[in-house]
Design a protein around this motif. Structure first.
Motif, PDB file in Angstrom:
ATOM      1  N   GLY A   1       0.239   0.136  -9.736  1.00  0.00           N
ATOM      2  CA  GLY A   1      -0.705  -0.784  -9.125  1.00  0.00           C
ATOM      3  C   GLY A   1      -2.031  -0.150  -8.806  1.00  0.00           C
ATOM      4  O   GLY A   1      -2.364   0.948  -9.266  1.00  0.00           O
ATOM      5  N   SER A   2      -2.779  -0.871  -7.983  1.00  0.00           N
ATOM      6  CA  SER A   2      -4.110  -0.444  -7.573  1.00  0.00           C
ATOM      7  C   SER A   2      -4.347  -0.881  -6.136  1.00  0.00           C
ATOM      8  O   SER A   2      -3.830  -1.917  -5.699  1.00  0.00           O
TER       9      SER A   2
ATOM     10  N   TYR B   1       0.783  -1.237   0.000  1.00  0.00           N
ATOM     11  CA  TYR B   1       0.000   0.000   0.000  1.00  0.00           C
ATOM     12  C   TYR B   1       0.818   1.291   0.000  1.00  0.00           C
ATOM     13  O   TYR B   1       0.264   2.357  -0.215  1.00  0.00           O
ATOM     14  N   SER B   2       2.118   1.225   0.259  1.00  0.00           N
ATOM     15  CA  SER B   2       2.919   2.451   0.188  1.00  0.00           C
ATOM     16  C   SER B   2       4.227   2.261  -0.567  1.00  0.00           C
ATOM     17  O   SER B   2       5.009   3.194  -0.689  1.00  0.00           O
ATOM     18  N   GLN B   3       4.517   1.046  -1.049  1.00  0.00           N
ATOM     19  CA  GLN B   3       5.653   0.746  -1.914  1.00  0.00           C
ATOM     20  C   GLN B   3       7.008   1.105  -1.295  1.00  0.00           C
ATOM     21  O   GLN B   3       7.991   1.292  -1.994  1.00  0.00           O
ATOM     22  N   SER B   4       7.078   1.217   0.036  1.00  0.00           N
ATOM     23  CA  SER B   4       8.347   1.534   0.694  1.00  0.00           C
ATOM     24  C   SER B   4       9.171   0.287   0.984  1.00  0.00           C
ATOM     25  O   SER B   4      10.319   0.390   1.409  1.00  0.00           O
TER      26      SER B   4
ATOM     27  N   LEU C   1      -2.992  -4.607  -5.417  1.00  0.00           N
ATOM     28  CA  LEU C   1      -2.234  -5.282  -6.473  1.00  0.00           C
ATOM     29  C   LEU C   1      -1.145  -4.321  -6.924  1.00  0.00           C
ATOM     30  O   LEU C   1      -1.439  -3.183  -7.319  1.00  0.00           O
ATOM     31  N   VAL C   2       0.123  -4.769  -6.844  1.00  0.00           N
ATOM     32  CA  VAL C   2       1.225  -3.861  -7.158  1.00  0.00           C
ATOM     33  C   VAL C   2       2.346  -4.604  -7.876  1.00  0.00           C
ATOM     34  O   VAL C   2       2.618  -5.771  -7.582  1.00  0.00           O
ATOM     35  N   TRP C   3       2.955  -3.914  -8.831  1.00  0.00           N
ATOM     36  CA  TRP C   3       4.204  -4.347  -9.465  1.00  0.00           C
ATOM     37  C   TRP C   3       5.263  -3.336  -9.074  1.00  0.00           C
ATOM     38  O   TRP C   3       5.098  -2.128  -9.258  1.00  0.00           O
ATOM     39  N   ASN C   4       6.381  -3.835  -8.501  1.00  0.00           N
ATOM     40  CA  ASN C   4       7.422  -2.946  -7.979  1.00  0.00           C
ATOM     41  C   ASN C   4       8.789  -3.526  -8.331  1.00  0.00           C
ATOM     42  O   ASN C   4       9.179  -4.586  -7.834  1.00  0.00           O
ATOM     43  N   SER C   5       9.518  -2.811  -9.196  1.00  0.00           N
ATOM     44  CA  SER C   5      10.857  -3.248  -9.602  1.00  0.00           C
ATOM     45  C   SER C   5      11.945  -2.465  -8.877  1.00  0.00           C
ATOM     46  O   SER C   5      13.098  -2.461  -9.306  1.00  0.00           O
ATOM     47  N   MET C   6      11.600  -1.807  -7.810  1.00  0.00           N
ATOM     48  CA  MET C   6      12.463  -0.958  -6.996  1.00  0.00           C
ATOM     49  C   MET C   6      12.577   0.450  -7.578  1.00  0.00           C
ATOM     50  O   MET C   6      12.403   1.425  -6.865  1.00  0.00           O
ATOM     51  N   ARG C   7      12.860   0.586  -8.859  1.00  0.00           N
ATOM     52  CA  ARG C   7      12.940   1.916  -9.470  1.00  0.00           C
ATOM     53  C   ARG C   7      11.558   2.407  -9.895  1.00  0.00           C
ATOM     54  O   ARG C   7      11.175   3.532  -9.640  1.00  0.00           O
TER      55      ARG C   7
END
Length: 395
Positions: free
Chosen positions: A362-363, A231-234, A352-358
């Motif tokens: 998502g939603s 939810y915050s991609q940290s 739902l999230v896609w995170n490649s670090m850079r």
């Protein structure tokens, strides 16, 4: 010279006390003093194997005062926020992020009278779009309400504030909203097989409400499970895992419904035979109540592919409703307690999230449901938001 002598004396006393205090904690044995980067003749130690021996009788003189102890405990508590297993959770390698987010807000009410007449009210969905700038846990941004760019008199009093804080160990939801009288009638049930379809989606300006709510919840498996990853991609969740949740909540809710106006509207549109059948002795037009609740639930992070994550969370809350004005006095006492004031509320989250670090995209969605039930009047309220976002991490 006299002053210089005093300074030297004080220095020697300080060094002596320092050496004595170190020996109180333990005796230090150094194998070869010539290998040290400095030498001193102030404190002599035997030349033997280097060990530390702590006196089991004489305890270390660490007289912490209350404030130092409190500060140490507080620092340890905040340290737990980032204390997790890196084989399950990978920390974010960047400090800053920029993000574009679309937020869609939903809400609605279902009101039931003492005679089992029921009406459902909801405004148009609110669509907002805007940029955000974030630093670690903090996100600041501004969104434009695309559905209310030209504010009408019905929306003039509409105000909203929504904030969610996610950490590995603790989460907080803050919500404040004051609605305008921009509701529409979504459904109407008058019984006796009366066709109410001509009333559907008609504007109704006789309803207002305001909500103030706070939800605090604790995540048990915070060493392996990460809410921020969803939810915050940290952080990034690397292995599928779940966790039990335990929460506390508070809600202050005001509802103002003009039933007489609705009754007149029904008779104008459906004919004089269609009525609400209002009973002034059992009728409530305005309600102001507080809701205290304790919730329990479960959340699961599913890592179904590299850099992909799906989260689903459900919590059920046992809530106690207290209506202001129920008694002649203004303060709650134990004689006001009633088992009939308990209700069940619910909270759901999905991400739902896609995170490649850079880069990330998502939603996410969060929905709340609150229930209020009395003999004269009952209300079910739901509200929530659906977000779509894309962002970039840097520095």
């Amino acid at each position: 010279m006299l002053k210089l002598g005093r300074y030297i004396l004080l220095l020697l006393v300080g060094v002596s006390i320092s050496c004595w205090s170190k020996q109180k904690v333990g005796v230090y044995y150094i194998q070869n003093s010539d290998s040290l980067p400095f030498k001193t003749t102030e404190c002599h130690s035997p030349t033997d194997v280097r060990t530390v021996v702590v006196d089991s009788v004489m305890k270390p003189a660490s007289h912490r005062n209350f404030f130092r102890g409190f500060g140490h405990g507080l620092a340890s508590f905040f340290h737990e926020f980032n204390n997790y297993d890196h084989s399950y959770i990978e920390p974010q390698h960047y400090n800053f992020t920029v993000m574009l987010q679309n937020t869609n807000s939903y809400e609605g009410y279902t009101l039931t009278t003492a005679t089992d007449k029921r009406v459902s009210l909801a405004p148009e969905t609110s669509y907002r779009l805007g940029p955000y700038l974030g630093w670690k846990w903090i996100f600041l941004g501004y969104t434009i309400d695309l559905t209310h760019i030209s504010v009408s008199k019905n929306d003039h009093n509409r105000k909203e504030f929504d904030l969610s804080i996610y950490s590995n160990m603790i989460g907080v939801d803050l919500y404040w909203k004051k609605t305008g009288n921009n509701y529409k009638i979504r459904s109407l049930n008058l019984g006796d097989h009366i066709d109410t379809s001509p009333m559907h989606n008609e504007d109704f300006g006789g309803f207002n409400s305001s909500i103030k709510s706070v939800n605090l919840y604790y995540i048990f498996n915070h060493h392996h499970f990460s809410y921020p990853a969803a939810y915050s991609q940290s952080t990034i969740q690397r292995k599928s895992v779940g966790s039990l949740l335990l929460g506390l909540g508070y809600l202050n809710h005001k509802i103002d419904m003009d039933w007489a106006k609705l009754d007149n509207m029904i008779q104008d549109r459906l004919g004089s035979d269609a009525k609400l059948g209002l009973d002034s002795t059992r009728f409530m037009g305005s309600v102001h109540y507080t809701d205290w609740n304790i919730s329990s639930g479960y959340s699961y992070n599913w890592v179904f592919a590299k850099n992909w994550l799906f989260n689903a969370s459900f919590s059920v809350a046992l809530a106690y409703n207290y209506t202001k004005g129920e008694e002649e006095h203004n303060h709650f006492t134990f004689r006001d307690f009633s088992i009939h004031n308990f209700n069940l509320d619910g909270i759901g989250r999905f991400g739902l999230v896609w995170n490649s670090m850079r880069w990330y995209a998502g939603s996410s969605a969060i929905f709340h449901s609150y229930n209020y039930k009395k003999d004269r009047f009952s209300a079910t309220n739901y509200f929530g938001s659906l977000n779509f976002y894309v962002g970039f991490n840097f520095w």
